[in-house]
Motif scaffolding. Sequence first.
Motif, PDB file in Angstrom:
ATOM      1  N   GLN A   1      23.549  11.179 -24.325  1.00 11.83           N
ATOM      2  CA  GLN A   1      23.415  10.636 -25.428  1.00 11.83           C
ATOM      3  C   GLN A   1      24.487   9.813 -25.875  1.00 11.83           C
ATOM      4  O   GLN A   1      24.263   8.728 -26.512  1.00 11.83           O
ATOM      5  CB  GLN A   1      23.138  11.541 -26.738  1.00 11.83           C
ATOM      6  N   GLN A   2      25.675  10.102 -25.230  1.00 14.39           N
ATOM      7  CA  GLN A   2      26.887   9.164 -25.577  1.00 14.39           C
ATOM      8  C   GLN A   2      26.560   7.951 -24.807  1.00 14.39           C
ATOM      9  O   GLN A   2      27.326   6.902 -25.317  1.00 14.39           O
ATOM     10  CB  GLN A   2      28.077   9.746 -25.003  1.00 14.39           C
ATOM     11  N   VAL A   3      26.011   7.767 -23.836  1.00  9.18           N
ATOM     12  CA  VAL A   3      25.936   6.547 -22.932  1.00  9.18           C
ATOM     13  C   VAL A   3      24.799   5.683 -23.827  1.00  9.18           C
ATOM     14  O   VAL A   3      25.038   4.388 -24.081  1.00  9.18           O
ATOM     15  CB  VAL A   3      25.514   6.910 -21.529  1.00  9.18           C
TER      16      VAL A   3
ATOM     17  N   VAL B   1      25.703   1.847 -26.066  1.00  5.83           N
ATOM     18  CA  VAL B   1      24.806   0.841 -25.853  1.00  5.83           C
ATOM     19  C   VAL B   1      24.253   0.507 -27.188  1.00  5.83           C
ATOM     20  O   VAL B   1      24.367  -0.603 -27.583  1.00  5.83           O
ATOM     21  CB  VAL B   1      23.760   0.977 -24.775  1.00  5.83           C
ATOM     22  N   ASN B   2      23.799   1.381 -27.870  1.00  2.78           N
ATOM     23  CA  ASN B   2      22.991   0.844 -29.150  1.00  2.78           C
ATOM     24  C   ASN B   2      23.962   0.822 -30.161  1.00  2.78           C
ATOM     25  O   ASN B   2      23.453  -0.148 -31.267  1.00  2.78           O
ATOM     26  CB  ASN B   2      22.030   2.100 -29.456  1.00  2.78           C
ATOM     27  N   HIS B   3      25.149   1.196 -30.452  1.00  3.32           N
ATOM     28  CA  HIS B   3      25.793   1.067 -31.491  1.00  3.32           C
ATOM     29  C   HIS B   3      27.241   0.472 -31.143  1.00  3.32           C
ATOM     30  O   HIS B   3      28.044   0.382 -32.259  1.00  3.32           O
ATOM     31  CB  HIS B   3      26.070   2.638 -32.084  1.00  3.32           C
ATOM     32  N   GLU B   4      27.629   0.674 -29.976  1.00  2.21           N
ATOM     33  CA  GLU B   4      29.135   0.068 -29.664  1.00  2.21           C
ATOM     34  C   GLU B   4      29.215  -1.058 -28.738  1.00  2.21           C
ATOM     35  O   GLU B   4      30.273  -1.085 -28.147  1.00  2.21           O
ATOM     36  CB  GLU B   4      29.829   1.446 -29.306  1.00  2.21           C
ATOM     37  N   MET B   5      28.296  -1.741 -28.608  1.00  3.37           N
ATOM     38  CA  MET B   5      27.957  -2.854 -27.715  1.00  3.37           C
ATOM     39  C   MET B   5      28.495  -2.820 -26.333  1.00  3.37           C
ATOM     40  O   MET B   5      29.083  -3.725 -25.584  1.00  3.37           O
ATOM     41  CB  MET B   5      28.850  -4.001 -28.583  1.00  3.37           C
ATOM     42  N   ALA B   6      28.372  -1.843 -25.738  1.00  3.73           N
ATOM     43  CA  ALA B   6      28.683  -1.632 -24.132  1.00  3.73           C
ATOM     44  C   ALA B   6      27.517  -2.180 -23.543  1.00  3.73           C
ATOM     45  O   ALA B   6      26.296  -2.116 -23.848  1.00  3.73           O
ATOM     46  CB  ALA B   6      28.559   0.155 -23.790  1.00  3.73           C
ATOM     47  N   ARG B   7      28.046  -2.848 -22.369  1.00  2.00           N
ATOM     48  CA  ARG B   7      27.210  -3.707 -21.814  1.00  2.00           C
ATOM     49  C   ARG B   7      27.161  -3.193 -20.208  1.00  2.00           C
ATOM     50  O   ARG B   7      26.190  -3.649 -19.490  1.00  2.00           O
ATOM     51  CB  ARG B   7      27.573  -5.098 -21.737  1.00  2.00           C
ATOM     52  N   THR B   8      28.137  -2.764 -19.929  1.00  2.00           N
ATOM     53  CA  THR B   8      28.384  -2.337 -18.262  1.00  2.00           C
ATOM     54  C   THR B   8      28.664  -0.883 -18.198  1.00  2.00           C
ATOM     55  O   THR B   8      29.191  -0.106 -19.185  1.00  2.00           O
ATOM     56  CB  THR B   8      29.478  -3.097 -17.578  1.00  2.00           C
ATOM     57  N   VAL B   9      28.336  -0.262 -16.939  1.00  2.00           N
ATOM     58  CA  VAL B   9      28.936   0.941 -16.542  1.00  2.00           C
ATOM     59  C   VAL B   9      30.548   1.235 -16.928  1.00  2.00           C
ATOM     60  O   VAL B   9      30.944   2.367 -17.660  1.00  2.00           O
ATOM     61  CB  VAL B   9      28.478   1.245 -15.324  1.00  2.00           C
ATOM     62  N   GLU B  10      31.004   0.229 -16.679  1.00  2.00           N
ATOM     63  CA  GLU B  10      32.618   0.256 -16.730  1.00  2.00           C
ATOM     64  C   GLU B  10      32.796   0.409 -18.594  1.00  2.00           C
ATOM     65  O   GLU B  10      33.712   0.984 -18.731  1.00  2.00           O
ATOM     66  CB  GLU B  10      33.255  -1.163 -16.280  1.00  2.00           C
ATOM     67  N   ASP B  11      32.095  -0.446 -19.174  1.00  2.00           N
ATOM     68  CA  ASP B  11      32.414  -0.279 -20.726  1.00  2.00           C
ATOM     69  C   ASP B  11      32.396   1.116 -21.229  1.00  2.00           C
ATOM     70  O   ASP B  11      33.076   1.873 -21.952  1.00  2.00           O
ATOM     71  CB  ASP B  11      31.552  -1.202 -21.298  1.00  2.00           C
ATOM     72  N   VAL B  12      31.041   1.759 -20.697  1.00  2.00           N
ATOM     73  CA  VAL B  12      31.038   3.249 -21.119  1.00  2.00           C
ATOM     74  C   VAL B  12      32.009   4.393 -20.411  1.00  2.00           C
ATOM     75  O   VAL B  12      32.593   4.936 -21.106  1.00  2.00           O
ATOM     76  CB  VAL B  12      29.558   3.547 -20.606  1.00  2.00           C
ATOM     77  N   LEU B  13      32.298   4.009 -19.447  1.00  2.00           N
ATOM     78  CA  LEU B  13      33.173   4.933 -18.577  1.00  2.00           C
ATOM     79  C   LEU B  13      34.648   4.750 -18.919  1.00  2.00           C
ATOM     80  O   LEU B  13      35.400   5.701 -18.556  1.00  2.00           O
ATOM     81  CB  LEU B  13      32.811   5.236 -17.147  1.00  2.00           C
TER      82      LEU B  13
END
Length: 530
Positions: free
Chosen positions: A457-459, A463-475
């Motif tokens: 759910q953090q992933v 994406v939905n709330h923190e403008m992450a666009r790539t796997v790197e952005d998330v990790l």
Amino acid sequence: MQSKSAKYLTDRNEYLIQLSQPGKEWDILVIGGGASGLGIALDAVARGYSCLLVEQADFAKGTSSRSTKLVHGGVRYLAQGDVRLVREASIERGLLHRNAPHLVKDQTFIVPVYSLWDRLKYTIGLKLYDRIAGKLRLGPSVFISRKETIKKLPALQTKGLKGGVLYHDGQFDDSRLAINLVQTIRENGGDAVNYIKVVGLLKSGNGKTNGVTCVDTETNRPFTFAAKTVVNATGVFVDDILQMDKPGSEKTICVSQGVHIVLDKSFYPSSDALMIPETSDGRVLFAVPWHDKVVVGTTDTPVDEASLEPKALEKEIDFILDTAGSYLNNKPKRSDVLSVFAGLRPLAAPQNGEQKTKEISRSHKIIVSPSKLFTILGGKWTTFRKMGEDMVNKIEKEMHWPHKKPGSAALHIHGYSIDANWSDPFYFYGSDAALLRRQINGTVDQWLSEELKIHEQQVIWAVNHEMARTVEDVLARRTRALLLNAKESRRIAPQVAAIMAKTLGRDEQWKEQQLKEFNELAEQYILKSE
Ligand SMILES: Cc1cc2nc3c(=O)[nH]c(=O)nc-3n(C[C@H](O)[C@H](O)[C@H](O)COP(=O)(O)OP(=O)(O)OC[C@H]3O[C@@H](n4cnc5c(N)ncnc54)[C@H](O)[C@@H]3O)c2cc1C
């Protein structure tokens, strides 16, 4: 943020077209989504200016996700006699602790003492450090006995130890603060977009800068944004933008690399951080507990090239391992390093008499070009808000705008919450943690990574709330997996890619490309054993 981020997610292109509508003119356009740019955009929106910030990669992809994670007055700058910088940074430390209490914590540090002279020097020095901070100090510094030092720092070698001086500074999560700042800027009427690279400056008939041309690096589509003023806050890349303004411009900065290694907590099982004010070559070394691990660093190595993904040099890794090994009972080896990361300091080019990068002042400078392009150099994460305030004051003065009262000193940062429980794996979400937990809804033990406490759910949240666009952005920046344990981040990358592809509506090819890119990147953070 909610409605704007939903828009961003469902039709980013549409959002970009809206931002670049013909006739639309921003008061202030900021190039660069690191600490400096975010501080400027924050101050601009807090005063009521319309502001757009564009970032070529992800927010905080550059230096601003690679710091030592300290919100500090700077003991080292005190030793260099830069009292003005220490005073400014101590005030900012106090303000940030008030405005983002979910991300900035009061951290105790211990300086080990090996002689009477050390005891006198550090006790008096750190008392002065307290006094400089005045009411905004986080806590008093005190001398502690050898016995108490050993109790607090059981991993420290005790040979010759006479005691320690305990003092307080701030500790934070740099990229999480950057993301929360983007949210705060957007919630206060501003706009900020990642993956938009500035490739040229627009000029009016009289040669004044009045906008930028950009490329959306996701689609390669060009965009133009008109603005009354343009600010260059691109860190180690400021000279590239100055070249766009005036080809042949002189270099304004020099670049110094700093490297950190991350180790398991067993190497340093303390809640107090360790500060070595003078290593064998006169540098400062920190061991700071962070997200259930320990971050050890840093180096200060001049480098010629600015890069978004700098590489740690072997000699820097050896230096940190050797120096840490000379203070810790359990000497860390290469194979113990969970992650290694490098960052580049954008230091204002040396003044007369300054030779080594560690001697160059960390205070910021503002340059106003004849074209009225505003550039910010140097500075620290700790002082990002003041840098923003100084820049907007300068813009008002140079542009003959009526002065508006700055408003960022008392502005709560998105996620503000005074109930931080630092042992909660979701502490860094602050007030968002409850919303995230509601989505997790009873499945909290189904971690993607049990070790790093990362949930699927953090992933989706990223994406939905923190403008992450790539796997790197998330990790790397929404969670800190890449910096905390690079091998573990690589292990969960396929699941993260699959969840993101579903959430963003991307195909198999996107997923494969993302994984390939992330795996290549993670290689750089993993140390090869000899
Ligand atoms: C090793 C190390 C440790 C540090 N530790 C601390 C610490 O503990 N505490 C502290 O207070 N400070 C610390 N600092 C200093 C602090 O991290 C930096 O001063 C700060 O992060 C610099 O932010 P910045 O915005 O100027 O640069 P950056 O974070 O690099 O941001 C500049 C941004 O501009 C973007 N950009 C560049 N060109 C373009 C373009 N053409 N179009 C659009 N965007 C563009 C880049 O992608 C980048 O994201 C440390 C620095 C280093 C190197």
